[in-house]
Design a protein around this motif. Structure first.
Motif, PDB file in Angstrom:
ATOM      1  N   PHE A   1       0.898  -1.195   0.285  1.00 43.93           N
ATOM      2  CA  PHE A   1       0.324   0.298  -0.067  1.00 43.93           C
ATOM      3  C   PHE A   1       1.005   1.207   0.217  1.00 43.93           C
ATOM      4  O   PHE A   1       2.040   1.436  -0.049  1.00 43.93           O
ATOM      5  N   ASP A   2       0.693   2.207  -0.520  1.00 49.09           N
ATOM      6  CA  ASP A   2       0.534   3.642  -0.805  1.00 49.09           C
ATOM      7  C   ASP A   2       0.637   3.693   1.018  1.00 49.09           C
ATOM      8  O   ASP A   2       1.859   4.993   1.394  1.00 49.09           O
ATOM      9  N   VAL A   3      -0.394   4.349   1.172  1.00 47.61           N
ATOM     10  CA  VAL A   3      -1.034   5.063   3.156  1.00 47.61           C
ATOM     11  C   VAL A   3      -1.212   3.890   3.149  1.00 47.61           C
ATOM     12  O   VAL A   3      -2.267   3.082   3.199  1.00 47.61           O
ATOM     13  N   VAL A   4      -0.816   3.751   4.829  1.00 52.15           N
ATOM     14  CA  VAL A   4      -2.055   3.030   5.826  1.00 52.15           C
ATOM     15  C   VAL A   4      -1.674   4.335   6.934  1.00 52.15           C
ATOM     16  O   VAL A   4      -1.165   4.506   7.403  1.00 52.15           O
ATOM     17  N   VAL A   5      -3.464   3.922   7.398  1.00 51.54           N
ATOM     18  CA  VAL A   5      -3.816   4.567   8.505  1.00 51.54           C
ATOM     19  C   VAL A   5      -4.259   3.997   9.256  1.00 51.54           C
ATOM     20  O   VAL A   5      -5.136   2.878   9.582  1.00 51.54           O
ATOM     21  N   LYS A   6      -3.167   3.788  10.616  1.00 48.71           N
ATOM     22  CA  LYS A   6      -2.986   3.480  11.240  1.00 48.71           C
ATOM     23  C   LYS A   6      -4.049   3.756  12.410  1.00 48.71           C
ATOM     24  O   LYS A   6      -3.747   4.904  13.082  1.00 48.71           O
TER      25      LYS A   6
END
Length: 441
Positions: free
Chosen positions: A65-70
């Motif tokens: 993934f390019d971005v991970v919202v953790k």
């Protein structure tokens, strides 16, 4: 991170609790064409029409993934995060980048090892009572991404997790205290304190506890021009179970429903924030007096055959247990302690017991760290009645059998609940059920 930076990106939501669900709803509304995958255990899934991935979390998986919202409960201090090529952000960071200006609100970030939920709720109660549109959000209250409408104040109850990755820029930052907690997430006490103080470091105005040793040692005040203190004789402080302002007594413990000197100290912090905001202090005091205690925080369960039961399940540090003991008669109290072992040092609790002139009627230890606490108490204070049980239900049974008319059974575990319960709320509800079952059967 701006929403425009997510367009045409592969995005994952890592964790699907309350904040994860709020993030999903927010992104689906703002970016309906966004490619989204939710990374969570199968037990947390449940929505149809949403793409889930239940595989073991590895650096390779995250790097897809390019971005991970953790989600905030997931520690960044692990190999799969550090070795991933993904860019990480959080729901809190998304709100500050995209929604803060639109709400027009002043942000008051409230943090600390203990007392932040009560203090944040008390401050919201005061501001609302004074006629402002105040929203309690963050770690306690509504998920921040759900607050997208105009308001006067957002009182942001801020955990150390959110302080780490929330990119929070508060108008006022309140730090109540610093102890040891969440060492399994942060890795060390020093890192915990460093992460906790991020929210203070970025605040425009800072309110600190003048009597908190570790706050003073952190030297956080040296990085700010606008710092004020509570628990100082020049401001709001506690003396002889009364809330004071300089040399004037404002009200005593008997003037409201909350228990413990620590709650008076929380009230002092609220007053100092209200003073920093330039609002009317006497109106603040009047509304503080009508504030009711939150559930699972020294909550009276009831009186059963002359025995008082108190639910303080929120207690997750030895210091919070020590504060709870300030509200009871020691020789009439059976204390239930223990739970999930986060590696905290319980020597301070034992030293606290040693310093007292009388013993508790009994200490009943249970849970993952119960044996450790039991041995420390047994070795240091041979005269103290102490028992060890594997589970909380057995500990409650022992306490009920031992209790006599006039006694108090106090659940103040000083440890999280994750060894046996989903959260502290479930632990508190179950404690109340066991108490009622024993005395009413």
């Amino acid at each position: 991170m701006k929403l425009v930076d997510l367009e045409n990106k592969k995005v994952a939501l890592w964790g699907f609790g309350m904040e994860g669900k709020a993030s999903l709803a927010y992104l689906q509304k703002r970016l309906p064409d966004l490619s989204l995958t939710i990374l969570c255990p199968q037990s947390e899934a449940g929505l149809s029409g949403v793409k889930f991935n239940h595989d073991e979390i590895t650096a390779d998986l995250l790097s897809r993934f390019d971005v991970v919202v953790k989600s905030p409960g997931i520690s960044p201090y692990q190999d799969c995060v550090e070795n991933s090529t993904a860019q990480f952000t959080s729901a809190t960071a998304l709100w500050f980048a995209n929604e803060r200006r639109a709400t027009g609100a002043q942000i008051i970030a409230v943090t600390g090892t203990k007392g932040k939920s009560t203090t944040a709720a008390m401050l919201t109660h005061v501001l609302t009572g004074m006629g402002f549109n105040a929203v309690l959000a963050g770690n306690f209250g509504v998920p921040l991404l759900e607050q997208t409408t105009l308001c006067d104040y957002v009182v942001l109850e801020t955990s150390s997790y959110q302080a780490y990755d929330g990119e929070i820029t508060a108008d006022v930052g309140l730090l109540l205290n610093l102890y040891s907690e969440h060492l399994d997430w942060h890795g060390s006490e020093s890192q915990y304190h460093k992460d906790k103080c991020r929210v203070i470091a970025s605040a425009q105005q800072v309110v600190l506890n003048a009597k908190d040793e570790k706050t003073l040692k952190s030297q956080i005040a040296t990085h700010h021009n606008q710092v004020s203190y509570f628990a100082s004789e020049q401001s709001f402080y506690v003396l002889n179970n009364s809330l004071m302002y300089q040399d004037k007594a404002l009200f005593s413990l008997h003037a409201w429903s909350l228990k413990g000197r620590h709650n008076l100290l929380n009230a002092a912090a609220v007053c100092q924030v209200v003073s920093v905001l330039g609002l009317n202090i006497m109106a603040c005091i009047n509304h503080i007096k009508t504030f009711k205690s939150l559930p699972h925080r020294l909550q009276l369960v009831g009186l059963f055959n002359g025995v008082i039961a108190v639910n303080d399940s929120i207690s997750s540090t030895p210091q919070s247990t020590m504060a709870a003991l300030d509200t009871v008669k020691w020789d009439k109290t059976i204390l239930l302690v223990g739970g999930f072992d986060r590696g905290l040092d319980w020597q301070c609790f034992v030293d606290f017991l040693v310093q007292q002139t009388e013993s508790l009627k009994q200490v009943v230890c249970s849970g993952q760290n119960g044996e450790k606490i039991y041995k420390l108490v047994q070795q240091a204070i041979p005269q103290q009645q102490v028992a060890l049980e594997l589970s909380l239900d057995k500990a409650v049974e022992v306490a009920c059998k031992r209790a006599e008319v006039g006694d108090t059974i106090l659940l103040s575990p000083g440890a999280p609940s994750f060894d046996a319960f989903a959260n502290y709320q479930q632990r508190g509800v179950q404690f109340e059920a066991w108490i009622k079952q024993y005395f009413m059967c």
